[in-house]
Design an enzyme around this catalytic site. Structure first.
Site, short mmCIF file in Angstrom:
data_model
loop_
_atom_site.label_atom_id
_atom_site.label_comp_id
_atom_site.label_asym_id
_atom_site.label_seq_id
_atom_site.Cartn_x
_atom_site.Cartn_y
_atom_site.Cartn_z
N LYS A 51 0.83 -1.21 0.00
CA LYS A 51 0.00 0.00 0.00
C LYS A 51 0.86 1.26 0.00
O LYS A 51 0.48 2.27 -0.57
CB LYS A 51 -0.99 0.00 1.17
CG LYS A 51 -2.10 -1.03 0.95
CD LYS A 51 -3.38 -0.73 1.72
CE LYS A 51 -4.47 -1.69 1.25
NZ LYS A 51 -5.71 -1.62 2.00
N LYS B 250 -3.93 -9.65 -6.23
CA LYS B 250 -5.24 -9.85 -5.60
C LYS B 250 -6.32 -8.93 -6.22
O LYS B 250 -6.03 -7.79 -6.55
CB LYS B 250 -5.08 -9.50 -4.12
CG LYS B 250 -6.26 -9.79 -3.27
CD LYS B 250 -6.05 -9.27 -1.85
CE LYS B 250 -6.42 -7.81 -1.72
NZ LYS B 250 -6.99 -7.40 -0.43
N LYS C 66 -10.89 -3.86 -4.28
CA LYS C 66 -11.97 -2.94 -4.65
C LYS C 66 -11.48 -1.55 -5.04
O LYS C 66 -12.18 -0.82 -5.72
CB LYS C 66 -13.05 -2.87 -3.56
CG LYS C 66 -12.61 -2.42 -2.19
CD LYS C 66 -13.83 -2.33 -1.28
CE LYS C 66 -13.69 -2.99 0.06
NZ LYS C 66 -12.46 -2.80 0.81
N1 AQP Z 1 -9.31 -10.81 -3.64
C1 AQP Z 1 -9.65 -11.34 -2.47
N2 AQP Z 1 -9.72 -12.67 -2.33
C2 AQP Z 1 -10.05 -13.23 -1.13
N3 AQP Z 1 -10.34 -12.50 -0.03
C3 AQP Z 1 -10.29 -11.16 -0.14
N4 AQP Z 1 -10.51 -10.17 0.74
C4 AQP Z 1 -10.35 -8.97 0.13
N5 AQP Z 1 -10.00 -9.16 -1.16
C5 AQP Z 1 -9.95 -10.52 -1.35
C6 AQP Z 1 -10.88 -10.39 2.14
O1 AQP Z 1 -12.02 -9.59 2.41
C7 AQP Z 1 -11.98 -9.11 3.74
C8 AQP Z 1 -12.24 -7.64 3.75
O2 AQP Z 1 -11.17 -6.97 3.11
P1 AQP Z 1 -11.08 -5.37 3.15
O3 AQP Z 1 -12.00 -4.80 2.17
O4 AQP Z 1 -11.25 -4.90 4.52
O5 AQP Z 1 -9.59 -5.06 2.83
P2 AQP Z 1 -8.63 -5.54 1.74
O6 AQP Z 1 -8.15 -6.95 2.03
O7 AQP Z 1 -7.56 -4.50 1.67
O8 AQP Z 1 -9.55 -5.56 0.45
P3 AQP Z 1 -9.39 -4.70 -0.83
O9 AQP Z 1 -10.53 -5.02 -1.72
O10 AQP Z 1 -8.02 -4.89 -1.39
O11 AQP Z 1 -9.59 -3.25 -0.25
P4 AQP Z 1 -8.80 -1.95 -0.62
O12 AQP Z 1 -8.76 -1.91 -2.12
O13 AQP Z 1 -9.58 -0.82 -0.01
O14 AQP Z 1 -7.45 -2.10 0.01
C9 AQP Z 1 -10.62 -9.51 4.30
O15 AQP Z 1 -10.79 -10.64 5.13
C10 AQP Z 1 -9.81 -9.85 3.09
O16 AQP Z 1 -8.85 -10.86 3.36
#
Ligand code: AQP
Length: 330
Positions: free
Chosen positions: A114, A196, A199
């Site tokens: 990040k 990965k 969002k």
């Molecule tokens: N691609 C993924 N595959 C499996 N699990 C996922 N999670 C997120 N993306 C995937 C799981 O969803 C939960 C919530 O995640 P989050 O939204 O709090 O944070 P993150 O992991 O940082 O997800 P994003 O989509 O990548 O968010 P941004 O873009 O805002 O940083 C967690 O349990 C995560 O493991």
């Protein structure tokens, strides 16, 4: 009467949830909520480690709560709330900062990733994000944390910090286990299958949002980056096809080998179409329920207020124990 074991997990209000967060986390929360005592939290304090527009953050906060309910979490059975409504999270986070080493935080893969993406805003919150996450979990004497694979390292750190604290002050925190699903723990980007699905990805084609229409879902799968040998097989050398097979297996409840057999003679065009259709069909009912919930924001706010009240009462018990053990005047 034996007490039910406790689950805590959270999701950031940084946008519309993706197929990744649904398969890696929320769908398991829904399954586990039948047998565990659960708290699920919209982690808006975590969201501001990256700069957010205030209007969007508020909008996505409510939207996320509505998604959690639409995806099957029952606010009568599980505690659903916004992290910023329970001040104990921030309070315990400060205390745990004093029990976490910089060397440990320096090793966190999410911070490295990040901060590489946000070079202009590498703030202290982004750095200590896993400490706040540890506070979220430990406040509720959590037994199990259902998360995607990307969060494994943070849960390990949480266990280490809790163990260190307990060693000094006695048995204050329950040491939690991660629950990482056997299939779907890391859904990859459709445009770069070695990364990965996220969002906040700038490339909208990389990601299936749960709000995407059937047409959009099918188009995105048709454009998914794969390889050129046209053979549907799960393998490390075929990250794009393997990702699509994983998604199809999760959507249909079939084993990967069964899915490979189904598409053995199909070619990539027909396979991608089938994955798109399976996903679109699966998410459509959730979209209708989400729209219904969003039409009554006052009810959503009332659910969150009730959730925060219950969460705060539970959190306060742990926080008091922590303060007393440390030696604060109480
Ligand atoms: N691609 C993924 N595959 C499996 N699990 C996922 N999670 C997120 N993306 C995937 C799981 O969803 C939960 C919530 O995640 P989050 O939204 O709090 O944070 P993150 O992991 O940082 O997800 P994003 O989509 O990548 O968010 P941004 O873009 O805002 O940083 C967690 O349990 C995560 O493991």
């Amino acid at each position: 009467m034996t007490q039910r074991k406790r689950i805590f997990s959270g999701i950031q209000s940084t946008g519309i949830p993706t197929l990744g967060s649904f398969l890696g986390a929320i769908s398991n929360w829904e399954k586990l909520s039948a047998e565990y005592d659960c708290l699920f939290c919209v982690v808006d304090l975590h969201a501001i480690t990256v700069r957010q527009d205030p209007k969007e953050l508020r909008k996505y906060g409510r939207e996320m709560l509505a998604w959690l309910i639409a995806l099957g979490l029952d606010p009568e059975k599980s505690i659903l709330y916004y992290q910023s409504h329970v001040s104990a999270h921030a309070e315990l986070s400060w205390i745990l900062n004093c029990f976490t080493y910089m060397g440990e935080l320096n090793r966190m893969a999410q911070f490295k990733m990040k901060s590489a993406k946000n070079e202009e805003n590498i703030n202290a919150g982004l750095y200590s994000y896993p400490v706040l996450q540890a506070a979220d979990i430990l406040l509720y004497q959590t037994n199990m944390v259902p998360v995607g694979e990307d969060q494994r390292q943070h849960i390990e750190l949480c266990r280490d910090v809790a163990g260190r604290f307990n060693k000094i002050y006695g048995d204050i925190f329950t040491i939690p286990d991660a629950y990482i699903p056997p299939v779907g723990a890391k859904i990859m980007s459709l445009q770069n299958p070695t990364e990965k699905m996220s969002k906040s990805d700038d490339n909208l084609n990389a990601c299936i949002y749960l709000s995407d229409s059937t047409d959009t879902v099918i188009k995105k799968f048709k454009r998914a980056v794969t390889d050129s040998d046209n053979f549907v097989k799960f393998s490390e050398e075929k990250p794009g096809i393997s990702n699509l097979l994983t998604i199809y297996a999760c959507m249909t409840g079939k084993k990967i080998a069964e899915c490979e057999a189904t598409f053995a003679d199909a070619g990539y065009g027909a396979f991608k179409q089938a994955v798109g259709e399976a996903v679109a069909q699966n998410i459509a009912p959730y979209q209708a329920e989400h729209a219904r919930l969003m039409s009554d924001p006052a009810e959503l706010d009332a659910i969150a207020a009730r959730g925060a009240e219950k969460a705060a009462a539970s959190a306060e018990k742990t926080l008091s124990k922590v303060k007393e053990s440390i030696g604060f005047v109480i």
